[in-house]
Design a protein around this motif. Structure first.
Motif, PDB file in Angstrom:
ATOM      1  N   PHE A  79       0.639  -1.215   0.543  1.00 42.38           N
ATOM      2  CA  PHE A  79       0.234  -0.106   0.043  1.00 42.38           C
ATOM      3  C   PHE A  79       0.801   1.140   0.017  1.00 42.38           C
ATOM      4  O   PHE A  79       0.499   2.644   0.014  1.00 42.38           O
ATOM      5  CB  PHE A  79      -1.064  -0.162   1.329  1.00 42.38           C
ATOM      6  CG  PHE A  79      -0.235   0.343   2.976  1.00 42.38           C
ATOM      7  CD1 PHE A  79      -0.271   1.677   3.238  1.00 42.38           C
ATOM      8  CD2 PHE A  79      -0.038  -0.223   3.221  1.00 42.38           C
ATOM      9  CE1 PHE A  79       0.076   1.891   4.178  1.00 42.38           C
ATOM     10  CE2 PHE A  79       0.708   0.157   4.442  1.00 42.38           C
ATOM     11  CZ  PHE A  79       0.826   1.295   4.870  1.00 42.38           C
ATOM     12  N   LEU A  80       2.535   1.267   0.251  1.00 42.41           N
ATOM     13  CA  LEU A  80       2.852   2.187   0.315  1.00 42.41           C
ATOM     14  C   LEU A  80       3.213   2.360  -0.823  1.00 42.41           C
ATOM     15  O   LEU A  80       4.454   4.154  -1.460  1.00 42.41           O
ATOM     16  CB  LEU A  80       3.794   2.174   0.767  1.00 42.41           C
ATOM     17  CG  LEU A  80       4.281   2.125   2.725  1.00 42.41           C
ATOM     18  CD1 LEU A  80       5.341   0.981   3.588  1.00 42.41           C
ATOM     19  CD2 LEU A  80       3.730   2.761   3.731  1.00 42.41           C
ATOM     20  N   THR A  99      -6.700   3.404   1.656  1.00 42.14           N
ATOM     21  CA  THR A  99      -6.777   2.245   1.688  1.00 42.14           C
ATOM     22  C   THR A  99      -7.388   1.958   2.771  1.00 42.14           C
ATOM     23  O   THR A  99      -7.095   2.162   3.456  1.00 42.14           O
ATOM     24  CB  THR A  99      -4.948   1.584   1.640  1.00 42.14           C
ATOM     25  OG1 THR A  99      -4.255   2.708   1.312  1.00 42.14           O
ATOM     26  CG2 THR A  99      -4.369   0.216   1.647  1.00 42.14           C
ATOM     27  N   PRO A 100      -8.111   0.786   1.667  1.00 38.38           N
ATOM     28  CA  PRO A 100      -9.449  -0.211   2.182  1.00 38.38           C
ATOM     29  C   PRO A 100      -8.789  -0.353   3.959  1.00 38.38           C
ATOM     30  O   PRO A 100      -7.580  -0.585   3.712  1.00 38.38           O
ATOM     31  CB  PRO A 100      -9.160  -0.746   1.639  1.00 38.38           C
ATOM     32  CG  PRO A 100      -9.502  -0.632   0.691  1.00 38.38           C
ATOM     33  CD  PRO A 100      -8.142   0.438   0.687  1.00 38.38           C
ATOM     34  N   VAL A 105      -4.985  -4.116   6.763  1.00 39.13           N
ATOM     35  CA  VAL A 105      -4.440  -5.568   8.489  1.00 39.13           C
ATOM     36  C   VAL A 105      -3.635  -6.201   7.236  1.00 39.13           C
ATOM     37  O   VAL A 105      -2.969  -7.333   8.536  1.00 39.13           O
ATOM     38  CB  VAL A 105      -6.021  -5.795   8.641  1.00 39.13           C
ATOM     39  CG1 VAL A 105      -5.830  -7.106   9.446  1.00 39.13           C
ATOM     40  CG2 VAL A 105      -6.406  -4.019   9.777  1.00 39.13           C
ATOM     41  N   HIS A 106      -4.011  -6.822   6.675  1.00 43.21           N
ATOM     42  CA  HIS A 106      -3.957  -8.030   5.669  1.00 43.21           C
ATOM     43  C   HIS A 106      -1.843  -7.838   5.384  1.00 43.21           C
ATOM     44  O   HIS A 106      -1.365  -8.758   5.419  1.00 43.21           O
ATOM     45  CB  HIS A 106      -4.164  -8.366   4.133  1.00 43.21           C
ATOM     46  CG  HIS A 106      -3.480  -9.204   3.420  1.00 43.21           C
ATOM     47  ND1 HIS A 106      -3.748 -10.881   3.587  1.00 43.21           N
ATOM     48  CD2 HIS A 106      -2.833  -9.344   2.561  1.00 43.21           C
ATOM     49  CE1 HIS A 106      -2.595 -11.477   2.759  1.00 43.21           C
ATOM     50  NE2 HIS A 106      -2.423 -10.284   2.595  1.00 43.21           N
ATOM     51  N   GLU A 107      -1.425  -6.947   5.084  1.00 45.01           N
ATOM     52  CA  GLU A 107      -0.339  -5.959   4.909  1.00 45.01           C
ATOM     53  C   GLU A 107       0.571  -6.546   5.852  1.00 45.01           C
ATOM     54  O   GLU A 107       1.779  -6.477   6.347  1.00 45.01           O
ATOM     55  CB  GLU A 107      -0.025  -5.268   4.017  1.00 45.01           C
ATOM     56  CG  GLU A 107      -0.802  -5.649   2.103  1.00 45.01           C
ATOM     57  CD  GLU A 107      -0.718  -4.372   1.280  1.00 45.01           C
ATOM     58  OE1 GLU A 107       0.314  -3.162   1.894  1.00 45.01           O
ATOM     59  OE2 GLU A 107      -1.663  -4.592   0.545  1.00 45.01           O
ATOM     60  N   LEU A 108      -0.043  -5.796   7.285  1.00 45.71           N
ATOM     61  CA  LEU A 108       0.419  -5.422   8.018  1.00 45.71           C
ATOM     62  C   LEU A 108       0.685  -6.904   9.151  1.00 45.71           C
ATOM     63  O   LEU A 108       2.155  -6.537   9.620  1.00 45.71           O
ATOM     64  CB  LEU A 108       0.115  -4.153   9.245  1.00 45.71           C
ATOM     65  CG  LEU A 108       0.024  -2.776   8.117  1.00 45.71           C
ATOM     66  CD1 LEU A 108      -1.142  -1.716   9.486  1.00 45.71           C
ATOM     67  CD2 LEU A 108       1.186  -2.224   7.902  1.00 45.71           C
ATOM     68  N   THR A 109      -0.083  -7.283   9.020  1.00 45.01           N
ATOM     69  CA  THR A 109      -0.270  -9.025  10.113  1.00 45.01           C
ATOM     70  C   THR A 109       0.876  -9.974   8.941  1.00 45.01           C
ATOM     71  O   THR A 109       2.134 -10.247   9.884  1.00 45.01           O
ATOM     72  CB  THR A 109      -1.074  -9.307   9.291  1.00 45.01           C
ATOM     73  OG1 THR A 109      -2.466  -9.242   9.871  1.00 45.01           O
ATOM     74  CG2 THR A 109      -0.950 -11.154  10.707  1.00 45.01           C
ATOM     75  N   LEU A 124      -4.015   2.257  11.703  1.00 48.22           N
ATOM     76  CA  LEU A 124      -4.216   3.107  10.845  1.00 48.22           C
ATOM     77  C   LEU A 124      -5.779   2.043   9.950  1.00 48.22           C
ATOM     78  O   LEU A 124      -6.256   0.885  10.273  1.00 48.22           O
ATOM     79  CB  LEU A 124      -2.739   1.728   9.660  1.00 48.22           C
ATOM     80  CG  LEU A 124      -1.381   2.843  10.039  1.00 48.22           C
ATOM     81  CD1 LEU A 124      -0.638   2.048   9.511  1.00 48.22           C
ATOM     82  CD2 LEU A 124      -1.953   4.126   9.554  1.00 48.22           C
ATOM     83  N   GLY A 125      -5.936   2.937   9.386  1.00 46.00           N
ATOM     84  CA  GLY A 125      -7.361   2.956   8.531  1.00 46.00           C
ATOM     85  C   GLY A 125      -8.625   2.171   8.779  1.00 46.00           C
ATOM     86  O   GLY A 125      -9.772   3.000   9.162  1.00 46.00           O
ATOM     87  N   ARG A 126      -9.034   2.915  11.051  1.00 46.96           N
ATOM     88  CA  ARG A 126      -9.461   1.931  11.481  1.00 46.96           C
ATOM     89  C   ARG A 126     -10.506   3.244  11.187  1.00 46.96           C
ATOM     90  O   ARG A 126     -10.658   5.449  11.706  1.00 46.96           O
ATOM     91  CB  ARG A 126      -9.418   1.999  13.393  1.00 46.96           C
ATOM     92  CG  ARG A 126      -9.883   2.150  14.439  1.00 46.96           C
ATOM     93  CD  ARG A 126      -9.466   1.581  15.485  1.00 46.96           C
ATOM     94  NE  ARG A 126      -8.751   0.545  15.720  1.00 46.96           N
ATOM     95  CZ  ARG A 126      -7.582   0.479  16.421  1.00 46.96           C
ATOM     96  NH1 ARG A 126      -7.714   0.988  17.499  1.00 46.96           N
ATOM     97  NH2 ARG A 126      -7.076  -0.968  16.355  1.00 46.96           N
ATOM     98  N   PRO A 127     -11.564   3.037  11.977  1.00 48.81           N
ATOM     99  CA  PRO A 127     -12.786   4.964  11.973  1.00 48.81           C
ATOM    100  C   PRO A 127     -12.255   5.003  12.759  1.00 48.81           C
ATOM    101  O   PRO A 127     -12.210   5.358  13.817  1.00 48.81           O
ATOM    102  CB  PRO A 127     -14.333   4.152  11.502  1.00 48.81           C
ATOM    103  CG  PRO A 127     -13.965   2.350  11.580  1.00 48.81           C
ATOM    104  CD  PRO A 127     -12.324   1.885  11.751  1.00 48.81           C
ATOM    105  N   GLY A 128     -12.436   6.795  12.164  1.00 47.77           N
ATOM    106  CA  GLY A 128     -11.859   8.470  13.100  1.00 47.77           C
ATOM    107  C   GLY A 128     -11.151   8.330  13.715  1.00 47.77           C
ATOM    108  O   GLY A 128     -10.921   9.220  13.891  1.00 47.77           O
TER     109      GLY A 128
END
Length: 332
Positions: A79-80, A99-100, A105-109, A124-128
């Protein structure tokens, strides 16, 4: 080795990015910054970058999250480096911000399997949360600190490569273009065998391939890890070593003078140069180039040898070391 499998449709859909991509250059540049790789190509830039970081706390803070996500070797989250659109840095950063969450989550995992990640990455990407916006801002700050000051050099090196690849395509078609990637890759129809640190197979399946020439990519090509993303092959361009030397205060120009430094830098390329080629590249008259090369040769910085009708010039180890260190202080 990376084996890229082509169909007939893929061969009709090979493209070349016409400009350097800011985020690919930044991500590859961070890798070069963190290691001693490419001392000839990147040594002066690395010293200038570290000097700037020592004086710029904002740049240091911007680089910190990137260092957490970009290992010097191994997996880097895709995603970078979003799809190359030619829209420049703003377009790339906008894609990063969008980025969704599931992809993050998939790539950071996957990244966490090889290195511990700081707690802030979980938001990262979490609502709020503004963590993704902050990361995009950090990318922008790091680009402006590390890459943007040298963008004209990068653009010129990439532009020269694009011209070379375009001529190969016009003169010999797709086969000539792919054959021209040697020694980085070997075309064995219908597979392009790419020098790569791991064993992988990438099936294009009609999506085509985007070739992305890169200044900071080093030694071997790289590609996105997720085979489901639009296929790209990022490869290092040929460049005169230490293209940044004239933009630093390393003292080479003060020692040799601007013209002589330009001639030495040109003959320090990966291929031997004729006198005419040096004159054309540096933009001075042929007799002047002959004189400057003679002076450099007498000083032990250039070696010349005859090959048929031509005399070819290369930089000696002492000449290369002078360019690398900026002075004779490193010579022994």
């Amino acid at each position: 080795m990376l084996r890229i499998h082509f169909t007939s449709h893929d061969l009709q859909n090979i493209r070349i990015a016409r400009q350097p991509d800011p985020l690919w250059e930044l991500i590859c540049g961070v890798c070069r910054l963190e290691t001693g790789q490419g001392p000839l190509d990147f040594g002066p830039w690395r010293r200038a970058a570290k000097d700037r970081l020592s004086k710029d706390p904002v740049a240091v803070r911007g680089l910190s999250p990137l260092r957490a996500l970009i290992p010097a070797a191994g997996y880097i989250p895709d995603f970078l480096t979003p799809p190359v659109t030619g829209g420049g840095l703003p377009a790339g950063l906008d894609q990063v911000r969008r980025t969704p969450r599931a992809r993050l989550v998939h790539e950071l995992t996957r990244l966490a399997e090889s290195r511990p990640l700081p707690n802030w990455t979980t938001s990262l990407g979490r609502p709020g949360s503004d963590a993704l916006t902050s990361l995009a801002a950090a990318l922008g700050i790091s680009f402006r600190a590390l890459v943007e000051p040298h963008w004209p050099h990068i653009r010129t090196a990439v532009g020269n490569d694009v011209d070379l690849r375009s001529r190969a395509l016009l003169d010999g078609g797709t086969r000539a273009l792919l054959d021209g990637l040697r020694p980085l890759a070997r075309w064995k129809a219908p597979v392009l065998e790419v020098d790569y640190p791991t064993e992988r197979d990438l099936y294009l399946e009609g999506r085509g391939l985007l070739l992305v020439p890169s200044f900071f990519c080093w030694r071997r090509p790289t590609a996105l890890a997720d085979p489901g993303l639009d296929p790209v092959l990022v490869y290092p361009v040929e460049k005169a070593p230490l293209a940044f030397a004239r933009g630093t205060d390393d003292g080479v120009e003060r020692l040799l003078g601007r013209t002589r430094t330009a001639v030495l830098t040109e003959v320090a390329g990966r291929k031997a140069r004729t006198t005419s080629e040096v004159a054309e590249a540096v933009g001075i008259a042929l007799p002047s180039v002959s004189y400057q090369i003679g002076v450099l040769r007498d000083g032990g910085l250039v070696a010349s040898h005859r090959d048929g009708r031509y005399v070819l010039h290369t930089a000696t180890p002492l000449g290369l070391r002078l360019l690398s260190t900026g002075s004779f202080s490193g010579a022994r």
